[in-house]
Design a protein around this motif. Structure first.
Motif, PDB file in Angstrom:
ATOM      1  N   ALA A 196      -3.146   4.769  -4.390  1.00 39.24           N
ATOM      2  CA  ALA A 196      -2.890   3.779  -5.445  1.00 39.24           C
ATOM      3  C   ALA A 196      -1.938   2.694  -4.953  1.00 39.24           C
ATOM      4  O   ALA A 196      -2.118   1.504  -5.249  1.00 39.24           O
ATOM      5  N   ARG A 197      -0.943   3.107  -4.176  1.00 36.75           N
ATOM      6  CA  ARG A 197      -0.001   2.120  -3.625  1.00 36.75           C
ATOM      7  C   ARG A 197      -0.704   1.145  -2.693  1.00 36.75           C
ATOM      8  O   ARG A 197      -0.464  -0.068  -2.748  1.00 36.75           O
ATOM      9  N   GLU A 198      -1.581   1.691  -1.824  1.00 35.26           N
ATOM     10  CA  GLU A 198      -2.314   0.820  -0.903  1.00 35.26           C
ATOM     11  C   GLU A 198      -3.255  -0.124  -1.650  1.00 35.26           C
ATOM     12  O   GLU A 198      -3.529  -1.234  -1.187  1.00 35.26           O
ATOM     13  N   ARG A 236       0.190   3.160 -11.398  1.00 34.17           N
ATOM     14  CA  ARG A 236      -0.485   4.453 -11.240  1.00 34.17           C
ATOM     15  C   ARG A 236       0.176   5.270 -10.124  1.00 34.17           C
ATOM     16  O   ARG A 236       0.335   6.495 -10.242  1.00 34.17           O
ATOM     17  N   ALA A 237       0.564   4.582  -9.044  1.00 35.24           N
ATOM     18  CA  ALA A 237       1.227   5.274  -7.937  1.00 35.24           C
ATOM     19  C   ALA A 237       2.495   5.966  -8.422  1.00 35.24           C
ATOM     20  O   ALA A 237       2.763   7.129  -8.091  1.00 35.24           O
ATOM     21  N   ARG A 285       4.444  12.722 -11.717  1.00 37.94           N
ATOM     22  CA  ARG A 285       3.696  13.929 -12.101  1.00 37.94           C
ATOM     23  C   ARG A 285       3.881  15.021 -11.046  1.00 37.94           C
ATOM     24  O   ARG A 285       4.092  16.189 -11.376  1.00 37.94           O
ATOM     25  N   SER A 286       3.836  14.620  -9.798  1.00 41.98           N
ATOM     26  CA  SER A 286       4.032  15.566  -8.710  1.00 41.98           C
ATOM     27  C   SER A 286       5.450  16.145  -8.740  1.00 41.98           C
ATOM     28  O   SER A 286       5.647  17.355  -8.598  1.00 41.98           O
ATOM     29  N   LEU A 287       6.441  15.289  -8.945  1.00 44.17           N
ATOM     30  CA  LEU A 287       7.832  15.720  -8.981  1.00 44.17           C
ATOM     31  C   LEU A 287       8.094  16.674 -10.143  1.00 44.17           C
ATOM     32  O   LEU A 287       8.870  17.625 -10.031  1.00 44.17           O
TER      33      LEU A 287
END
Length: 249
Positions: free
Chosen positions: A227-229, A235-236, A242-244
């Motif tokens: 998403a960052r790329e 969203r990134a 969400r991961s954290l």
């Protein structure tokens, strides 16, 4: 006579020793997939390879190298694999021949000798044509695909990933499928194919039905990088958060 008795005793001791060594090697081979650490420990207590018969030397050399890879121990030389290759080249044992060629491909890939690695992957594939071993064929095609993708042979790499996926399905092994989608997606990410990477990471995430699964957080992070790329920073950030939130430490 004394000489005949001594010869018989010597033969009996030799046969007993040979049986024990063969039994140990078979035990190691059975342990290798689920308990590679235990297989490695047993190998440390085996007799020196120079004391073994050629057949035992070949299997010992192969299992020793296999245990190193499975325990993330760097393989610094191909000398053991050369022993196995010399024996299995003329042997009817296609499975061990194929594994030997596969690990030679791995060794040369890690040594940055990619042409040799590709050649040995091809040879391993030929050796395994009449083998019914989906585990081997999954690993062969997965690692072959990764190398082809690194070499910009995109279409050939995709073909190998698809073949690896077929064997993962036949094995009914969801974790292998998730791992495959993760590695395939990562190759797409590194080559700038962000939509492809996004799709593959999401496919892996859908199979990771529980957030407790090992790959779940990894795939969330991969998706955030994609998403960052793609410059979708909102969203990134959502994916990273969400991961954290699922992290244990």
């Amino acid at each position: 006579t004394i000489a005949a008795t001594a010869a018989a005793l010597s033969l009996g001791i030799y046969q007993k020793r040979t049986h024990q060594i063969n039994a140990s090697l078979l035990q190691i081979e059975q342990l290798m997939y689920e308990r590679p650490d235990s297989a490695w420990k047993i190998l440390q207590h085996m007799p020196s390879i120079s004391q073994l018969r050629k057949e035992e030397q070949a299997l010992h050399a192969l299992l020793f190298t296999q245990a190193q890879y499975k325990n993330y121990i760097p393989v610094k030389s191909d000398s053991l694999l050369r022993i196995a290759e010399a024996y299995y080249r003329t042997s009817s044992d296609s499975l061990h021949k194929a594994w030997t060629l596969f690990y030679l491909a791995q060794y040369y890939r890690d040594s940055d000798e990619k042409e040799k690695a590709l050649s040995y992957f091809q040879q391993a594939n030929i050796a395994s044509r009449n083998i019914e071993n989906n585990q081997f064929k999954f690993l062969l095609n997965l690692h072959w695909a990764n190398l082809l993708s690194d070499e910009d042979a995109e279409n050939k790499g995709i073909e190998k990933y698809q073949t690896a996926n077929k064997y993962a399905i036949l094995l009914k092994d969801t974790l292998k499928q998730i791992d495959l989608y993760g590695q395939w997606g990562w190759c797409c990410l590194l080559t700038g194919k962000y939509d492809c990477a996004d799709s593959l990471f999401n496919m892996g995430l859908k199979l990771s039905t529980s957030s407790k699964m090992t790959y779940y957080n990894y795939l969330l992070n991969c998706l955030s990088l994609t998403a960052r790329e793609k410059k979708d920073y909102k969203r990134a950030l959502e994916l990273v958060n969400r991961s954290l939130s699922l992290a244990k430490d």
